[in-house]
Design a protein around this motif. Structure first.
Motif, mmCIF file in Angstrom:
data_model
loop_
_atom_site.group_PDB
_atom_site.id
_atom_site.type_symbol
_atom_site.label_atom_id
_atom_site.label_comp_id
_atom_site.label_asym_id
_atom_site.label_seq_id
_atom_site.Cartn_x
_atom_site.Cartn_y
_atom_site.Cartn_z
ATOM 1 N N ALA A 258 42.144 76.877 33.039
ATOM 2 C CA ALA A 258 41.480 78.015 33.088
ATOM 3 C C ALA A 258 41.479 78.786 32.197
ATOM 4 O O ALA A 258 40.892 79.463 32.100
ATOM 5 N N ASN A 259 42.982 79.058 31.947
ATOM 6 C CA ASN A 259 43.375 80.066 30.809
ATOM 7 C C ASN A 259 43.708 79.886 29.696
ATOM 8 O O ASN A 259 44.444 80.013 28.337
ATOM 9 N N PHE B 209 39.029 78.517 24.421
ATOM 10 C CA PHE B 209 37.367 77.751 25.013
ATOM 11 C C PHE B 209 37.180 76.479 23.928
ATOM 12 O O PHE B 209 37.974 76.371 23.079
ATOM 13 N N ASP C 221 40.248 83.772 24.510
ATOM 14 C CA ASP C 221 40.925 82.335 24.888
ATOM 15 C C ASP C 221 40.314 83.123 27.232
ATOM 16 O O ASP C 221 39.923 84.239 27.878
ATOM 17 N N GLY C 222 40.206 81.993 27.701
ATOM 18 C CA GLY C 222 40.124 82.205 29.274
ATOM 19 C C GLY C 222 40.547 82.845 29.509
ATOM 20 O O GLY C 222 41.006 83.435 30.729
ATOM 21 N N LEU D 25 33.870 80.720 33.526
ATOM 22 C CA LEU D 25 33.975 79.410 32.697
ATOM 23 C C LEU D 25 33.074 78.726 32.404
ATOM 24 O O LEU D 25 32.384 78.374 31.124
ATOM 25 N N GLN E 73 31.340 78.754 28.862
ATOM 26 C CA GLN E 73 30.923 77.376 27.700
ATOM 27 C C GLN E 73 29.688 77.223 27.508
ATOM 28 O O GLN E 73 29.616 76.913 26.504
#
Length: 485
Positions: free
Chosen positions: A41-42, A45, A289-290, A389, A393
């Motif tokens: 999750a971190n 992408f 980023d995530g 997320l 995406q």
């Protein structure tokens, strides 16, 4: 054993009891097994190769300024100042802050003062007397102070829950701001694109009207036929039919923008309704980023703070298993008004007060209910993370595909324009039938309209991507504002 010794022993036992006490309930921390903590999750992408994005660049707090459009900047500032829904969210935040202050003030020292004077007649029969008592003047006064010991952390957990609730409402306000900015930018861009699409449609209509005039002249000269004129009239009518929906869409966007600005329909700043060129980005869209997304999205912060509040309430419910202890003292006087203040009317008291409702099955049920509430809050927190997320995406993928589609449509429009101009000259020179020129003009009109719609869709994709990225108020700014409050 003498009385002072007994007092010292009692004091020692009390201090030992205080030292042994602890704050009940779990101490809050983001669960290690939550979706928020997952490495995936971190991470960076996915599916960003075809999109014009800067994956490593941080999203600025005021993302709308990337468009470098003064009108858009002014609209956003006006909406942040005058929007009605923001005023509601701000009032909710002030209310939550007041509740938190109230929770902080609970427990500790409490003061009470009472005073009264009255004229009364007492019941003789209550004193077993047979004659009526004369009316008398009575007075009483008291000043009391007490201190509530938070031995098991009930008040501490309650203040933690209230604080987390306030931070959750603050995140909701930030979410409202982010959504408002995206809606303002989207409405403004829709107005600009609607005007552009109207211009394209009117231009196509003008071309077709000129083609119809040529057909009419050819018929007059004996070189054209009535079916060709009928086809030209049909094409003109079809293009005219496409104008009202575009005007209706523009008006709807204008009315929505006026409402977002806190105004009535039709009250827009000068020049907004005439925009015909939508603002565009002069650089690749920064997305980070995530990890940055999860720390920035207000709805995730809101869900996390709700989890913190639910965890604290477990301690509040657990503390009901233990007694409440207060230490109080009071001094005052009560009696006849003429004797008030004399030794005969003076009174005072000092000592501890223990209040304990013996735990029942209902108390344990309340604890289980708060534990279930915390589990539900954790599930909501995980859902918010996974939803953020997924939305990001999806928006990235749609943006990349719509960019590719726009490139192909630009090529198609260029070729359709070339074909239409060539067929028009050939037809006017009598070298091709009118039907070929009509089909080429129809293809050009369709390509122009499709290209204009695709350009509008890419603009909407950009704003939607900014929205799902949570741009507008980063976590550092929110933390600083919370600390200031």
């Amino acid at each position: 054993m003498n009385r002072p010794a007994l007092h010292r022993i009692a004091l020692g036992l009390a201090l030992t009891t205080l030292a042994a006490c602890r704050t009940v309930g779990p101490d809050y921390a983001v669960p290690a097994g939550s979706a928020f903590q997952r490495p995936e999750a971190n991470a960076a992408f996915l599916d960003t190769g075809n999109a014009q994005v800067a994956a490593g660049a941080a999203l600025p707090a005021r993302w709308w300024e990337l468009y470098q459009d003064d009108t858009l900047n002014a609209l956003v500032q006006q909406a942040l100042r005058d929007n009605v829904e923001l005023k509601v969210a701000d009032a909710n935040l002030r209310r939550a802050a007041a509740v938190y202050e109230q929770a902080l003030d609970a427990g500790g020292f409490e003061y009470e003062a009472e005073a009264g004077v009255s004229r009364a007649q007492l019941s003789a029969e209550s004193f077993l007397l047979e004659h009526e008592l004369p009316p008398i003047n009575l007075a009483d006064g008291k000043f009391a102070v007490s201190y509530q010991f938070d031995l098991f952390g009930k008040l501490k957990r309650a203040s933690e829950a209230a604080h987390a609730d306030e931070q959750s409402v603050a995140a909701a306000l930030d979410l409202a701001r982010v959504s408002l900015v995206a809606q303002v930018a989207g409405s403004y861009v829709d107005i600009c694109h609607a005007n552009h699409e109207l211009h394209v449609a009117e231009h196509s209509l003008q071309l077709q009207q000129r083609s119809r005039e040529v057909t009419q002249r050819l018929i007059t000269a004996g070189r054209g036929t009535p079916p060709e004129l009928a086809r030209a009239n049909a094409q003109v009518a079809m293009l005219q039919a496409g104008l009202p929906p575009l005007r209706a869409h523009r008006q709807a966007s204008e009315y929505q923008l006026a409402a977002l600005l806190g105004r009535t329909p039709g009250q827009l700043p000068e020049g907004v309704s005439d925009c015909s060129q939508a603002p565009t980005l002069a650089q690749a869209l920064p997305i980070g980023d995530g990890r940055a997304l999860l720390q920035r999205r207000p709805d995730i912060r809101q869900a996390e703070r709700k989890l913190a509040a639910a965890t604290a309430r477990i301690g509040v419910a657990t503390a009901e298993l233990y007694p409440d202890i207060r230490l109080g003292a009071s001094v005052g006087a009560a009696g006849l008004l003429e004797d008030f203040g004399t030794p005969l009317t003076q009174q005072w008291s000092i000592g501890p007060l223990i209040s304990w409702t013996l735990p029942s099955s209902g108390t344990h049920a309340r604890i289980h209910a708060t534990e279930a509430g915390a589990d539900a809050a954790l599930a909501e927190f995980d859902h918010s993370v996974l939803q953020a997320l997924r939305e990001t995406q999806t928006a990235l993928s749609r943006y990349a595909q719509d960019l590719q589609r726009l490139q192909f449509l630009q090529q198609a429009q260029q070729q359709a324009d070339l074909a239409a101009s060539q067929n028009r000259r050939l037809y006017q020179g009598g070298r091709t039938p009118y039907l070929a020129s009509l089909d080429a003009d129809r293809s050009l009109a369709s390509a122009d309209a499709t290209l204009a719609e695709a350009q509008a869709q890419v603009s909407r994709d950009q704003i939607q991507l900014f929205l799902v990225l949570g741009g507008g108020w980063n976590a550092d700014a929110v933390a600083a504002g919370t600390a200031a409050r």
